[in-house]
Enzyme design. Sequence first.
Site, short mmCIF file in Angstrom:
data_model
loop_
_atom_site.label_atom_id
_atom_site.label_comp_id
_atom_site.label_asym_id
_atom_site.label_seq_id
_atom_site.Cartn_x
_atom_site.Cartn_y
_atom_site.Cartn_z
N HIS A 266 0.83 -1.21 0.00
CA HIS A 266 0.00 0.00 0.00
C HIS A 266 0.87 1.27 0.00
O HIS A 266 0.73 2.14 -0.87
CB HIS A 266 -0.92 -0.02 1.22
CG HIS A 266 -1.76 1.21 1.38
ND1 HIS A 266 -3.09 1.26 0.99
CD2 HIS A 266 -1.48 2.45 1.85
CE1 HIS A 266 -3.57 2.48 1.24
NE2 HIS A 266 -2.61 3.21 1.77
N GLU A 267 1.79 1.34 0.95
CA GLU A 267 2.63 2.54 1.04
C GLU A 267 3.54 2.67 -0.18
O GLU A 267 3.86 3.78 -0.61
CB GLU A 267 3.46 2.54 2.34
CG GLU A 267 2.65 2.47 3.63
CD GLU A 267 1.59 3.57 3.78
OE1 GLU A 267 1.71 4.62 3.11
OE2 GLU A 267 0.62 3.36 4.53
N HIS A 270 1.80 4.60 -2.79
CA HIS A 270 2.00 6.06 -2.61
C HIS A 270 3.38 6.47 -3.10
O HIS A 270 3.55 7.47 -3.79
CB HIS A 270 1.87 6.43 -1.13
CG HIS A 270 0.47 6.43 -0.60
ND1 HIS A 270 -0.51 7.26 -1.09
CD2 HIS A 270 -0.10 5.73 0.40
CE1 HIS A 270 -1.65 7.07 -0.41
NE2 HIS A 270 -1.43 6.13 0.50
N GLU A 296 -4.59 7.97 -2.92
CA GLU A 296 -5.05 6.69 -2.36
C GLU A 296 -5.42 5.70 -3.46
O GLU A 296 -5.31 4.49 -3.26
CB GLU A 296 -6.24 6.91 -1.42
CG GLU A 296 -5.91 7.60 -0.10
CD GLU A 296 -4.90 6.86 0.76
OE1 GLU A 296 -4.76 5.63 0.64
OE2 GLU A 296 -4.20 7.53 1.55
#
Lengths: 427, 427
Positions: A266-267, A270, A296
């Site tokens: 997830h990170e 980003h 997001e």
Amino acid sequence: MLPQSSESRLKELKDIDRRITRMARIKAILEWDQETNLPPSGVEERAEQLAALEGLLHELRTQPLLGPLTAELAEATLPSAEDRALVERHQREYLRSSKLTKDFVERRARLIGVAQPAWALARREADFSQFLPYLEKIVELERETADRVGYATHPYDALLDVYEPLTTTQDVREIFAELEKGIVELVQTIRTRPQVDSAFLYRRYPKEMQEATVREILPKLGFDTKAGRLDTTTHPFCTTLGSKDVRITTRWDEKFFNPAFFGVIHETGHALYEQGFDPKLAESSLASGTSLGIHESQSRFWENIVGRSRAFVDHVFPLLRRHFPEALSNVDAETFFRGINRVEPSFIRVEADEVTYSLHILLRFRLETALLDGSLAPADVPGAWNDLSEKLFGLRPSNDAEGCLQDIHWAMGGLGYFPTYALGNLY
Amino acid sequence: MLPQSSESRLKELKDIDRRITRMARIKAILEWDQETNLPPSGVEERAEQLAALEGLLHELRTQPLLGPLTAELAEATLPSAEDRALVERHQREYLRSSKLTKDFVERRARLIGVAQPAWALARREADFSQFLPYLEKIVELERETADRVGYATHPYDALLDVYEPLTTTQDVREIFAELEKGIVELVQTIRTRPQVDSAFLYRRYPKEMQEATVREILPKLGFDTKAGRLDTTTHPFCTTLGSKDVRITTRWDEKFFNPAFFGVIHETGHALYEQGFDPKLAESSLASGTSLGIHESQSRFWENIVGRSRAFVDHVFPLLRRHFPEALSNVDAETFFRGINRVEPSFIRVEADEVTYSLHILLRFRLETALLDGSLAPADVPGAWNDLSEKLFGLRPSNDAEGCLQDIHWAMGGLGYFPTYALGNLY
């Protein structure tokens, strides 16, 4: 060709923009260090340092020059879409910031500087009452922000606008109403079918091997390890300290495979967005993305569409078997793939499955808007949270740590941020 | 009682001082992060961020208000010694800084921001030529500093004054001449006696156990681990990010006991000085000590007078035996005590014994003053270093890493700093 005068005015704006971006990143360095390294006794002075930088940023963003400069450039019909975006961004920012005072933004920075460690302690002890005085002050300050900045219909509009420009509370309400209906139906259908096995995800996954795993996967995802790093924090995040210094963090849970593995993916989503900007925007505020919802969308895309796909599982499963021979001893790629895609209502947002995830956002959105319009008092948050959790998930948290204290965002003064997660799922 | 007007003028100065101290510590956070965490590609933007902060600091230190304010307070014969010290410090600082421009200090910050990673690389590859272009620019800038700031006799006076106020190059020359004579005689006497055994210091000392050892010793020395931390860097240092956030660093050498052990005790000496200031000076520039020489006197005191004492050895030896059962298997406390006090000329300053240590400083002082007055060209540094090393120690470095590249200080723009180490030994 742009007239000479617009050209030089644009250069002026870009110089200011570079100074603002640089200062914002200096602030990000202090915030990153606060979460990863700061000794406990250093909290209060760090809050003062952050307040000082917030004050400087406010001065830079509201320098009187910016009013006429952005107004003039907005009229100039610039040929470059990037330049137009930069002008629009600064005009909006200038108008918003000018309605706040330096003293106000410093006060806010000081408050959230001490609120975050207070939240971390309250969460560790699962005791909301320790965090309540901070939440009360934060809600009060955010209502003051809304009053100062102004809004058309709902005070929450003024906060939402920071993260998802030009989106209103009413827009989100409508999207979420439709989303809730669809998700609830889907969950009901899923409930009627036989549940897949995911017990193996709760076996023992040694921290060192989790770390070895994600460090091996990071470059495969495209993360440039010479222009970023991975560290450990209570609440995972991604932050940009420079266009070539993008840092992500994670937490490790030895009894559950998902948090670190999908958290890091997830990170990294980003981080890939941040590392992927055109190098010519290196120190430009444009190199932070269109909106937090779009941001997001990238992290959720990598976490769910890529990370939970069969193709990705086939690729990484041999590596996982190598690092976790015991936990995955009698698990094959197909079982693994089904297990990580199991749908089941649960307490913790960041560990939620792809289907029920948006319900977590919905819950927070309802509480946040109620806090802002005064229909919910901060002291009543735990009860309201638990009631809504029971209604949406059929689950009642047994304590505040798995309920209203699970996220850091309120302690960061990030009211208005949560909707971007669900919007990110939809983009 | 102080007259009302002086009281309020003093408050004005203290407000400015607090803002300056806060900004200097924000800069220290960026510098600490640069040494411990910065990804390699982030170097250039970090240098720009540091330059921006240096520019802000320059503005704060040279605000026109400070001229009359400090002059007036200097006349006011304040009853408190602390207040007088604060006034004197800012008056000196204001006069010095006013002779430099914002552009100049930014240029300098940008240069040393990129020179440090270049030095680290050159040192790793033992190749002075990679560092030469940076050293040339640094020497040029420091000569420009001296010209701008002014000096009575030697341009080096202008640099020395930052670290050891009111001390001149001639003062140091005289002290060092006497010191050299004494040390050379002492070393000759020691040479005529049987040498003690220190071979056990070069056995294998596993890094994890070294770390466990120093983490156990830190609180025993009085280091407050809630108000500080220990990290790893190429060149060890101590820095203050807040009065309750004092950080030390070390490097680990598995084949030599001394560097981490005595290095940590040395840096703890600095940290104890910083952690020991009266809490009412928390965000005051006075909480940085009288001079760098006095600062070094604290670190050298803990490293040598305490750390190499028989009483300290008796206290920690059981702990060392527990952590290093193999390396110290046939070593007793007496042998250990003698071994860590062995005197023998060697290449690396930070690993030198107590007697020959100051000769290392002498060597650097001679080269630095020669670089400043132009009698030595930066390109000739390796040869001059090796010649002087041979003369003082009877040893010629076999490469630049154990010769002129061993210290980071020149890359930090710290010309004028080295003498404080030897002065610290003498205070």
